[in-house]
Design a protein around this motif. Structure first.
Motif, PDB file in Angstrom:
ATOM      1  N   VAL A   1     -63.314 -56.900  59.278  1.00  0.00           N
ATOM      2  CA  VAL A   1     -62.895 -56.249  58.035  1.00  0.00           C
ATOM      3  C   VAL A   1     -61.373 -56.177  58.058  1.00  0.00           C
ATOM      4  O   VAL A   1     -60.782 -55.651  59.014  1.00  0.00           O
ATOM      5  CB  VAL A   1     -63.480 -54.833  57.901  1.00  0.00           C
TER       6      VAL A   1
ATOM      7  N   ASP B   1     -64.977 -59.730  49.061  1.00  0.00           N
ATOM      8  CA  ASP B   1     -63.566 -59.413  48.860  1.00  0.00           C
ATOM      9  C   ASP B   1     -63.411 -58.435  47.700  1.00  0.00           C
ATOM     10  O   ASP B   1     -64.183 -58.474  46.732  1.00  0.00           O
ATOM     11  CB  ASP B   1     -62.749 -60.672  48.543  1.00  0.00           C
TER      12      ASP B   1
ATOM     13  N   LEU C   1     -72.515 -50.876  54.113  1.00  0.00           N
ATOM     14  CA  LEU C   1     -71.405 -51.766  53.761  1.00  0.00           C
ATOM     15  C   LEU C   1     -70.170 -50.950  53.393  1.00  0.00           C
ATOM     16  O   LEU C   1     -69.044 -51.301  53.784  1.00  0.00           O
ATOM     17  CB  LEU C   1     -71.815 -52.660  52.589  1.00  0.00           C
TER      18      LEU C   1
ATOM     19  N   SER D   1     -70.271 -61.041  53.481  1.00  0.00           N
ATOM     20  CA  SER D   1     -68.873 -61.322  53.154  1.00  0.00           C
ATOM     21  C   SER D   1     -68.600 -60.880  51.724  1.00  0.00           C
ATOM     22  O   SER D   1     -69.397 -61.142  50.821  1.00  0.00           O
ATOM     23  CB  SER D   1     -68.569 -62.820  53.295  1.00  0.00           C
TER      24      SER D   1
ATOM     25  N   SER E   1     -66.673 -51.075  55.457  1.00  0.00           N
ATOM     26  CA  SER E   1     -65.433 -51.492  54.808  1.00  0.00           C
ATOM     27  C   SER E   1     -64.259 -50.601  55.200  1.00  0.00           C
ATOM     28  O   SER E   1     -63.102 -50.987  55.057  1.00  0.00           O
ATOM     29  CB  SER E   1     -65.606 -51.481  53.288  1.00  0.00           C
TER      30      SER E   1
ATOM     31  N   LEU F   1     -64.641 -49.998  45.651  1.00  0.00           N
ATOM     32  CA  LEU F   1     -65.934 -50.546  46.038  1.00  0.00           C
ATOM     33  C   LEU F   1     -66.953 -49.510  45.584  1.00  0.00           C
ATOM     34  O   LEU F   1     -67.085 -48.435  46.186  1.00  0.00           O
ATOM     35  CB  LEU F   1     -66.031 -50.779  47.547  1.00  0.00           C
TER      36      LEU F   1
ATOM     37  N   VAL G   1     -63.875 -46.128  48.324  1.00  0.00           N
ATOM     38  CA  VAL G   1     -65.316 -46.378  48.305  1.00  0.00           C
ATOM     39  C   VAL G   1     -65.976 -45.239  47.544  1.00  0.00           C
ATOM     40  O   VAL G   1     -65.755 -44.063  47.856  1.00  0.00           O
ATOM     41  CB  VAL G   1     -65.886 -46.456  49.735  1.00  0.00           C
TER      42      VAL G   1
ATOM     43  N   PHE H   1     -57.888 -55.038  55.912  1.00  0.00           N
ATOM     44  CA  PHE H   1     -57.284 -54.296  54.807  1.00  0.00           C
ATOM     45  C   PHE H   1     -55.828 -54.704  54.691  1.00  0.00           C
ATOM     46  O   PHE H   1     -55.055 -54.524  55.615  1.00  0.00           O
ATOM     47  CB  PHE H   1     -57.402 -52.791  55.038  1.00  0.00           C
TER      48      PHE H   1
ATOM     49  N   LEU I   1     -59.060 -55.833  50.278  1.00  0.00           N
ATOM     50  CA  LEU I   1     -60.057 -55.680  51.332  1.00  0.00           C
ATOM     51  C   LEU I   1     -60.828 -56.984  51.464  1.00  0.00           C
ATOM     52  O   LEU I   1     -61.249 -57.563  50.462  1.00  0.00           O
ATOM     53  CB  LEU I   1     -61.029 -54.549  51.013  1.00  0.00           C
ATOM     54  N   SER I   2     -61.004 -57.453  52.682  1.00  0.00           N
ATOM     55  CA  SER I   2     -61.755 -58.678  52.930  1.00  0.00           C
ATOM     56  C   SER I   2     -62.780 -58.436  54.031  1.00  0.00           C
ATOM     57  O   SER I   2     -62.422 -58.151  55.186  1.00  0.00           O
ATOM     58  CB  SER I   2     -60.808 -59.814  53.336  1.00  0.00           C
ATOM     59  N   ILE I   3     -64.053 -58.509  53.667  1.00  0.00           N
ATOM     60  CA  ILE I   3     -65.158 -58.365  54.622  1.00  0.00           C
ATOM     61  C   ILE I   3     -65.680 -59.761  54.923  1.00  0.00           C
ATOM     62  O   ILE I   3     -66.094 -60.484  54.019  1.00  0.00           O
ATOM     63  CB  ILE I   3     -66.278 -57.486  54.023  1.00  0.00           C
TER      64      ILE I   3
ATOM     65  N   THR J   1     -69.418 -52.540  64.064  1.00  0.00           N
ATOM     66  CA  THR J   1     -69.993 -53.800  63.607  1.00  0.00           C
ATOM     67  C   THR J   1     -70.443 -54.638  64.800  1.00  0.00           C
ATOM     68  O   THR J   1     -69.802 -54.634  65.849  1.00  0.00           O
ATOM     69  CB  THR J   1     -68.983 -54.601  62.773  1.00  0.00           C
TER      70      THR J   1
END
Length: 337
Positions: A80, A45, A65, A43, A69, A217, A185, A82, A13-15, A75
């Motif tokens: 985001v 990861d 958050l 940001s 995610s 997360l 999450v 995945f 996952l990269s925010i 947003t």
């Protein structure tokens, strides 16, 4: 789900610089309103098989958050991704398939389970929503998931009110893992449980994480819980991440005054007391209009902090958003006990 854009070694996952704003109505019958920035260019990861914990006070943006995610809130800016796929670009069946690999466990096991549904239907809900698993296989997976969280298969025909809070949370966890997800999450999954049950639930989550190589997360307000479950820690304040790094390094060598404040509230964490006993106390204030949002509460505040918002800086693994890192470290290492 195709992983054509994803290669091993990249974050699951990269925010990237995600902001979320809510409209808050005020005045008589909502006659006026203002924008509340719940996330401010965040940001973060999460790597394959990693537990990243987000910690902060209520209202710091942790739950927003977690929802962002998974693409569950709109947003204002940022993206985001995945496994290389941008959630904002996906629609229909493709988005549904991606979300089948992402799950969430909510804080309250009483409100997160439908009291009108049997346990078997609650746990099977994610599989039936996707519609790609034969019903005979659905029942097998439900039984396997319930057993993996320590519940007998005879729980399937019962209703949520017949279970304790800890058992209900196990049911919620079973629902989260039933479809072989890769990312989960966990939004304060133990905060509403009795202290005697919290440890059992945390151990269960860590056991499942290792056995299934899940990426978590983990959202919490407890530094003790964060220390127990985390690989990396991200500290949030006023919608921003103010410090991030390996959990042991952040706890033993905090670089941001807010992190120290959180640690100071936990009995037995001496580093924070040592630092703050050496620095004169400053009267806490409201959220800053500009500059560092923590400045009104910080004992180290100077003019630069009130005028400018610091960005995250430091070495590659341990970052903080504070202009006074070096001074802060010196205070931590030199202050008398």
């Amino acid at each position: 789900m195709s992983d054509a854009t994803y290669t091993s070694g990249e974050p699951v996952l990269s925010i990237d610089r995600v902001s979320v704003e809510y409209t808050v109505k005020t005045g008589f019958l909502g006659s006026s309103s203002f924008k509340l920035k719940a996330l401010d260019e965040v940001s973060l990861d999460v790597k394959d098989g990693e537990v990243v914990t987000v910690i902060g006070e209520s209202g710091s943006g942790k739950t927003t958050l977690g929802l962002a995610s998974m693409g569950l809130v709109n947003t204002t800016s940022g993206s985001v991704r995945f496994k290389g796929l941008s959630l904002g670009d996906l629609k229909g069946a493709q988005l549904k398939r991606v979300r089948s690999k992402m799950r969430i466990v909510f804080q309250d096991p009483y409100s997160s389970l439908d009291p009108r549904m049997k346990i078997s239907d609650i746990v099977a809900e994610p599989l039936r929503a996707l519609g790609e698993t034969p019903e005979s296989r659905v029942q097998e997976l439900v039984s396997e998931s319930l057993e993996s969280v320590g519940l007998n298969s005879n729980a399937s025909g019962r209703y949520p009110h017949e279970f304790s809070g800890g058992q209900r949370q196990r049911i919620a966890i079973a629902r989260a893992i039933v479809g072989e997800p890769e990312f989960v999450v966990l939004d304060e999954p133990t905060s509403s449980l009795d202290v005697s049950i919290q440890g059992q639930t945390l151990n269960l989550l860590l056991e499942l994480q290792k056995k299934r190589r899940l990426s978590y997360l983990f959202i919490t307000h407890s530094m003790s819980v964060a220390k127990y479950v985390s690989d990396r820690l991200a500290v949030m304040y006023a919608g921003r991440i103010v410090e991030t790094g390996p959990v042991q390094q952040v706890i033993e060598h905090p670089l941001h005054p807010y992190t120290v404040d959180l640690i100071r509230s936990v009995p037995g964490f001496d580093i924070a007391r040592k630092v703050f006993d050496a620095v004169p106390e400053q009267t806490a204030g409201a959220r800053a209009v500009q500059g560092c949002q923590y400045a009104p509460r910080c004992r180290f505040t100077r003019e630069e902090c009130r005028l400018h918002e610091p960005g995250l800086s430091g070495d590659s693994s341990h970052l903080s958003a504070c202009f006074l890192n070096h001074h802060f470290i010196r205070a931590a290492t030199q202050a008398p006990r």
